[in-house]
Write an enzyme that holds these catalytic residues in place. Structure first.
Site, PDB file in Angstrom:
ATOM      1  N   HIS A  66      37.891  40.148  41.149  1.00 42.12           N
ATOM      2  CA  HIS A  66      38.198  41.472  41.708  1.00 42.12           C
ATOM      3  C   HIS A  66      38.040  41.391  43.222  1.00 42.12           C
ATOM      4  O   HIS A  66      36.970  41.669  43.770  1.00 42.12           O
ATOM      5  CB  HIS A  66      37.246  42.528  41.137  1.00 42.12           C
ATOM      6  N   GLU A 212      32.432  43.052  26.660  1.00 42.49           N
ATOM      7  CA  GLU A 212      31.589  42.487  27.711  1.00 42.49           C
ATOM      8  C   GLU A 212      30.130  42.842  27.530  1.00 42.49           C
ATOM      9  O   GLU A 212      29.257  42.081  27.921  1.00 42.49           O
ATOM     10  CB  GLU A 212      32.078  42.984  29.077  1.00 42.49           C
TER      11      GLU A 212
END
Length: 409
Positions: A66, A212
């Site tokens: 990211h 996650e």
């Protein structure tokens, strides 16, 4: 034609072949031959370079990062996924101010220095599109889809269409538009259907954060726990899950997605991912910081997955260097012989990262017909080469992308 050689070539093919005193003979588009340097010297050569006491590998791919969080330097909370996500929501605007482009450019330079030639950029807002399109990197630009409020879906669909259209302006042999689904807990079903339709029609690569955290698992299984409170606090909504895990996976049929994290997937779900021709990307340092957990690597290998390794973003890491990432993983997975694991880790950022990719890019192996993307590392030791590369390399001595040596400050 050009020739570059070194004391060792790590081809990063499936058998992890090594050529001593090897060379790569190439032009601007592809590798023509890989063989002993001395043998290749007899061919017609415009320029040649031999790196003594060095090893050459395919350059690295960081397929999940990211870049838009490149300004984070300690504002976020670690050690608990829920507290971390809360801190992202609270601090997000301050991390996206007018100095973001400078921070992103700095991190691109660091990635290049660490031997990375290709990234999978998960872009939430599109702030990184221009800086990446103008960089030397090969880029899978994943336009991230996120949004859980039904009334916002029409606007979010328009935004996605506009971002895909903007990406098309930059599309080239180095820049590839793609789509990322943020996660099963954060995307409204109508919005998901629209994004998946675009991915299918345009034949775009697809990525998704998946299982996650324990918090995500509890929400999708039971509609309870952290996320029930999260949606109430931040969105004033009594939300219920849009999908079960099974129904979400059903929607991904035919898309061959990248599943990022999958820390809490069970055997049945892994079997389903395998049938979807899905690929698993692991980000060990991010997983440790946010969930106090690591991907069960033996379980993945036993289920037939060639695990890809990536860094995630600076929102959950302290660097975007894959050398740093692999070193951490080398120490963490103590059940494996160190040289065997080092080889698997290197394959996870080269060969496995490009295997059966949807963009048709032949990369990740030093092989005839593949792109001439490779990195050179200083290496004094002639034993346990993969291990010593990961342990002792801080940066690449040189990086070639498309056959051209990348110069960076």
């Amino acid at each position: 034609m050009y020739l570059v050689g070194a004391d060792f070539l790590l081809l990063c093919d499936d058998s992890f072949s090594i050529i001593e005193k090897g060379g790569i003979y190439f032009d601007d588009n592809e590798i023509i031959a890989v063989d002993k340097y001395e043998k290749l010297e007899s061919l017609r050569i415009r320029e040649k370079k031999y790196y003594e006491n060095c090893v050459i590998t395919p350059s690295f791919a960081n397929l999940h990062t990211h870049l838009e969080f490149s300004k984070n330097n300690g504002k976020l909370h670690y050690g608990n996924f829920g507290k971390w996500l809360d801190s992202v929501i609270v601090n997000r605007d301050s991390l996206m101010d007018s100095t973001l482009e400078e921070a992103m450019q700095r991190e691109i330079t660091k990635m290049l220095k660490s031997g990375i030639s290709c990234i999978g950029a998960i872009s939430s807002y599109g702030y990184d599109v221009e800086v990446l399109a103008n960089s030397p990197l090969r880029v899978l630009f994943f336009n991230e889809v996120i949004g859980s409020k039904e009334e916002a879906v029409p606007f979010l669909e328009q935004s996605l269409n506009a971002r895909i259209k903007e990406c098309a302006q930059y599309q080239s042999k180095r820049f590839f538009p793609a789509i990322a689904i943020h996660s099963p807990y954060s995307v409204h079903e109508t919005l998901l259907n629209k994004a998946l339709e675009i991915a299918k029609v345009e034949e775009l690569p697809l990525s998704v954060h998946f299982l996650e955290s324990k918090e995500e698992r509890e929400w999708l299984d039971n509609g309870s726990g952290y996320f029930k409170d999260f949606f109430k606090r931040f969105f004033n909504s009594d939300m219920t899950p849009f999908f079960s895990i099974e129904s979400f996976l059903d929607k991904l049929e035919g898309l061959n997605p990248y599943f990022v994290h999958t820390l809490f997937a069970n055997d049945n779900e892994l079997e389903r991912i395998k049938k979807l021709n899905g690929k698993i990307i692991s980000c060990p340092r991010s997983n440790r910081l946010l969930n106090n957990a690591l991907l069960p690597l033996s379980k993945m290998y036993n289920n037939g997955f060639d695990v890809i390794f990536a860094t995630d973003g600076l929102s959950s890491n302290d660097s975007l260097s894959l050398l740093d990432e692999l070193k951490m993983a080398l120490y963490a997975y103590s059940e494996y012989d160190v040289e065997y694991l080092a080889q698997k880790l290197l394959l996870g950022v080269t060969n496995y990262a490009f295997k059966d990719n949807k963009i048709g890019l032949k990369a990740g192996i030093l092989k005839q017909g593949y792109v001439p993307d490779f990195a050179v590392f200083k290496l004094e030791c002639k034993e346990q080469i993969a291990l010593n590369l990961i342990l002792n390399s801080k940066e690449a001595l040189a990086l070639y992308i498309g056959g051209i040596k990348v110069e960076h400050e």
